[in-house]
Scaffold this motif. Structure first.
Motif, PDB file in Angstrom:
ATOM      1  N   LEU A   1       0.815  -1.225   0.000  1.00 17.36           N
ATOM      2  CA  LEU A   1       0.000   0.000   0.000  1.00 17.36           C
ATOM      3  C   LEU A   1       0.843   1.268   0.000  1.00 17.36           C
ATOM      4  CD1 LEU A   1      -2.907  -1.046   2.411  1.00 17.36           C
ATOM      5  CD2 LEU A   1      -2.963  -0.890  -0.076  1.00 17.36           C
ATOM      6  N   PRO A   2       1.907   1.378   0.803  1.00 17.28           N
ATOM      7  CA  PRO A   2       2.719   2.597   0.744  1.00 17.28           C
ATOM      8  C   PRO A   2       3.420   2.799  -0.593  1.00 17.28           C
ATOM      9  CG  PRO A   2       3.146   1.381   2.777  1.00 17.28           C
ATOM     10  CD  PRO A   2       2.350   0.478   1.881  1.00 17.28           C
ATOM     11  N   LEU A   3       3.536   1.736  -1.378  1.00 19.57           N
ATOM     12  CA  LEU A   3       4.210   1.800  -2.668  1.00 19.57           C
ATOM     13  C   LEU A   3       3.302   2.332  -3.781  1.00 19.57           C
ATOM     14  CD1 LEU A   3       6.800   0.918  -4.288  1.00 19.57           C
ATOM     15  CD2 LEU A   3       5.689  -1.309  -4.568  1.00 19.57           C
ATOM     16  N   LEU A   4       1.992   2.293  -3.579  1.00 19.66           N
ATOM     17  CA  LEU A   4       1.051   2.608  -4.658  1.00 19.66           C
ATOM     18  C   LEU A   4       1.200   4.027  -5.214  1.00 19.66           C
ATOM     19  CD1 LEU A   4      -2.199   0.773  -3.500  1.00 19.66           C
ATOM     20  CD2 LEU A   4      -0.330  -0.044  -4.947  1.00 19.66           C
ATOM     21  N   PRO A   5       1.405   5.068  -4.393  1.00 16.88           N
ATOM     22  CA  PRO A   5       1.581   6.394  -4.994  1.00 16.88           C
ATOM     23  C   PRO A   5       2.748   6.455  -5.978  1.00 16.88           C
ATOM     24  CG  PRO A   5       1.096   6.615  -2.660  1.00 16.88           C
ATOM     25  CD  PRO A   5       1.319   5.145  -2.915  1.00 16.88           C
ATOM     26  N   ASN A   6       3.839   5.783  -5.670  1.00 17.34           N
ATOM     27  CA  ASN A   6       4.990   5.751  -6.574  1.00 17.34           C
ATOM     28  C   ASN A   6       4.631   5.043  -7.881  1.00 17.34           C
ATOM     29  OD1 ASN A   6       7.541   5.666  -7.741  1.00 17.34           O
ATOM     30  ND2 ASN A   6       8.329   4.105  -6.372  1.00 17.34           N
ATOM     31  N   LEU A   7       3.952   3.891  -7.780  1.00 17.17           N
ATOM     32  CA  LEU A   7       3.540   3.172  -8.985  1.00 17.17           C
ATOM     33  C   LEU A   7       2.569   3.994  -9.816  1.00 17.17           C
ATOM     34  CD1 LEU A   7       2.994  -0.469  -7.640  1.00 17.17           C
ATOM     35  CD2 LEU A   7       4.896   0.367  -9.035  1.00 17.17           C
ATOM     36  N   SER A   8       1.647   4.664  -9.149  1.00 13.53           N
ATOM     37  CA  SER A   8       0.651   5.472  -9.853  1.00 13.53           C
ATOM     38  C   SER A   8       1.293   6.642 -10.580  1.00 13.53           C
ATOM     39  CB  SER A   8      -0.405   5.980  -8.867  1.00 13.53           C
ATOM     40  OG  SER A   8      -1.355   6.801  -9.507  1.00 13.53           O
ATOM     41  N   ALA A   9       2.203   7.338  -9.907  1.00  9.45           N
ATOM     42  CA  ALA A   9       2.844   8.504 -10.513  1.00  9.45           C
ATOM     43  C   ALA A   9       3.700   8.122 -11.711  1.00  9.45           C
ATOM     44  CB  ALA A   9       3.691   9.222  -9.461  1.00  9.45           C
ATOM     45  N   THR A  10       4.316   6.943 -11.665  1.00 11.92           N
ATOM     46  CA  THR A  10       5.242   6.545 -12.720  1.00 11.92           C
ATOM     47  C   THR A  10       4.549   5.822 -13.871  1.00 11.92           C
ATOM     48  OG1 THR A  10       6.927   6.267 -10.998  1.00 11.92           O
ATOM     49  CG2 THR A  10       7.426   5.364 -13.174  1.00 11.92           C
ATOM     50  N   TYR A  11       3.572   4.978 -13.562  1.00 13.62           N
ATOM     51  CA  TYR A  11       2.980   4.124 -14.593  1.00 13.62           C
ATOM     52  C   TYR A  11       1.456   4.215 -14.678  1.00 13.62           C
ATOM     53  CZ  TYR A  11       7.585   1.971 -14.045  1.00 13.62           C
ATOM     54  OH  TYR A  11       8.930   1.755 -13.948  1.00 13.62           O
ATOM     55  N   GLY A  12       0.828   4.995 -13.795  1.00 13.66           N
ATOM     56  CA  GLY A  12      -0.623   4.997 -13.700  1.00 13.66           C
ATOM     57  C   GLY A  12      -1.341   5.370 -14.978  1.00 13.66           C
ATOM     58  N   LEU A  13      -0.777   6.285 -15.770  1.00 16.01           N
ATOM     59  CA  LEU A  13      -1.443   6.738 -16.988  1.00 16.01           C
ATOM     60  C   LEU A  13      -1.045   5.938 -18.221  1.00 16.01           C
ATOM     61  CD1 LEU A  13      -1.329  10.614 -16.470  1.00 16.01           C
ATOM     62  CD2 LEU A  13      -3.210   9.029 -16.005  1.00 16.01           C
ATOM     63  N   SER A  14       0.058   5.237 -18.159  1.00 13.46           N
ATOM     64  CA  SER A  14       0.524   4.490 -19.333  1.00 13.46           C
ATOM     65  C   SER A  14       0.138   3.012 -19.271  1.00 13.46           C
ATOM     66  CB  SER A  14       2.045   4.603 -19.455  1.00 13.46           C
ATOM     67  OG  SER A  14       2.691   4.110 -18.289  1.00 13.46           O
ATOM     68  N   ALA A  15      -0.136   2.496 -18.080  1.00 13.35           N
ATOM     69  CA  ALA A  15      -0.456   1.076 -17.931  1.00 13.35           C
ATOM     70  C   ALA A  15      -1.958   0.874 -17.751  1.00 13.35           C
ATOM     71  CB  ALA A  15       0.287   0.490 -16.734  1.00 13.35           C
TER      72      ALA A  15
END
Length: 476
Positions: free
Chosen positions: A104-118
């Motif tokens: 869960l703490p990792l999700l903002p990082n994943l979202s910011a980096t790949y959220g719009l492309s994946a």
């Protein structure tokens, strides 16, 4: 003149029609066309380049190496398939924060980096194998413009202490994913969770059973999606599977020698006649070196009095006395120290097989990993009841660090975890260790290394059913 006026009039009419057309495009018909385009996009087939695969790797060198091999394998198979390449991430490389294993703490990082492309995020264990073409077929069944939480369904069969007895009236009503089979979040859901986690933390400070706690957070008391069961997410090999799983007990060679594991059993006077006989009737015979540490000396066992009064809550003083003795000349010099409670049930042959995978010259802390206050950069620790395994290098590092108990009755496992985290030693998790009884878990337990507690069970029967090997092990 008349012709010029006519042309000007025609141009005016044309301009008016263009304006009306533009206005019409912005009206109901235009919005319908835009909606149709969006719907067409949502039904478009996704490719591997639309998928982010997150291998839930660990920083210990054995796990980091194995996860790296899995990443190379996935990318090679993607190249052979020729449908694009997924993004493959190793969790332990994404940041230096200990907390990120709790996802869960990792999700903002994943979202910011790949959220719009994946379109999809798929989480898997180091031992999870993927058939990429089949995974794409499965994911393409679900519209990416909706929130989806996909996985192999697990559920409690009875109220479980590790889940704080949640859904006690109907334990089977709540589902959570089997991490061995892999689980997926649609990008839309991950982005919303990433936003939510920044202002709404999980209700508990403790991270105990990650898969259950993630499902609870996503479900959001009925306001979020429940897990959707996907039959193609498998833990055993069968036809039509997108994922399969090997084992949490890998084969890394012959088991380490019995003489390389020193076993320390924590006990106290009131349990000398209740719990210690169970140890002696079950797993003591598999120990090369074993000592019982108590508040009093008892020659019949025998026990060693460590000079620390018995405490009801925690055993920090006793455990640190054990660590000091392990490094002294009073006991044989071994590569590994195992610290257990007197009501821990354990398979030492399986543990010795597992330890072959690890380097005793590396600072290793191995067991069932819990977390405390991870969302606030807290720390992880191995649970004491499941058994705490430390390499000699880790014990030596602790001794030289000046780490101490603030009270004899402080929780020893948490103090050790906090100290090791501050020293940069990763807390390495193995699902084969269990802080509770077999009935408190829903996943496969055939290769378990340990269980804990004698409450409402026959411990000898539990040992024989779940932990005793039916074939001969080496006795070196």
């Amino acid at each position: 003149m008349a012709r010029r006026n006519a042309l000007q009039g025609g141009e005016a009419v044309a301009l008016l029609l263009l304006c009306l057309g533009a206005s019409a495009e912005e009206g109901p018909t235009g919005r319908a066309h835009a909606a149709q385009r969006q719907e067409d996009a949502s039904h478009a087939s996704i490719g591997l380049s639309d998928v982010v695969l997150v291998i839930q790797s660990q920083r210990n060198s054995f796990h980091a190496r194995r996860a790296g091999e899995r990443k190379v394998e996935i990318l090679q198979r993607a190249a052979e398939l020729g449908q694009g390449a997924p993004v493959v991430l190793l969790l332990h490389e994404l940041s230096t924060f200990e907390r990120d294993w709790s996802i869960l703490p990792l999700l903002p990082n994943l979202s910011a980096t790949y959220g719009l492309s994946a379109s999809w995020f798929f989480f898997l264990e180091e031992q999870t194998s993927i058939t990429l073409a089949k995974l794409l077929q499965v994911l393409n069944r679900y519209q990416v413009q909706e929130e989806w939480f996909l996985g192999k369904r697990l559920h409690d069969n009875e109220p479980s202490i590790i889940h704080h007895y949640a859904f006690s009236e109907d334990p089977g009503s709540f589902s959570y994913p089997d991490p061995a089979a892999g689980w997926a979040l649609s990008s839309l859901l991950l982005r919303r969770l990433a936003e939510r986690i920044q202002h709404m933390q999980p209700k508990s400070d403790f991270t105990i059973d990650l898969k259950h706690e993630i499902a609870l957070y996503i479900w959001e008391d009925g306001n979020g999606p429940k897990l959707t069961a996907v039959p193609e997410f498998c833990t055993e090999t069968r036809e039509n599977c997108a994922t399969t799983f090997t084992t949490y007990l890998p084969h890394c060679g012959s088991p380490v020698s019995r003489k390389e594991v020193f076993v320390a059993v924590k006990t106290c006077k009131k349990f000398h006649s209740q719990r210690v006989p169970v140890v002696k009737a079950t797993w003591e015979k598999d120990a090369g070196f074993i000592e019982y540490y108590s508040d009093v000396a008892d020659a019949s066992i025998p026990t060693i009095a460590v000079g620390v009064p018995n405490t009801e809550r925690g055993h920090c003083g006793k455990t640190f006395a054990i660590l000091k003795r392990f490094l002294s000349n009073a006991v044989p010099k071994t590569d590994w120290l195992l610290v257990v409670d007197d009501d821990t049930l354990i398979s030492l042959p399986r543990l010795r097989r597992l330890l072959r995978c690890y380097d005793p010259k590396e600072a290793v802390s191995l067991g069932e990993r819990y977390g405390y206050s991870l969302h606030l950069n807290g720390y992880s620790y191995t649970t004491g009841g499941a058994g705490m395994v430390l390499s000699r290098a880790a014990v030596s590092l602790l001794a030289s660090s000046g780490c101490r108990c603030h009270d004899d009755d402080a929780p020893d496992d948490m103090v050790l975890g906090r100290c090791l985290t501050s020293l940069g030693v990763p807390i390495t998790h193995s699902p084969l260790f269990h802080q509770a009884r077999p009935q408190d878990y829903s996943e496969t337990l055939e290769q378990a290394v340990s269980f804990h507690k004698h409450w409402n069970i026959d411990p000898v029967t539990v040992y024989k059913l779940w932990l005793q090997d039916t074939h001969t092990r080496d006795e070196l």
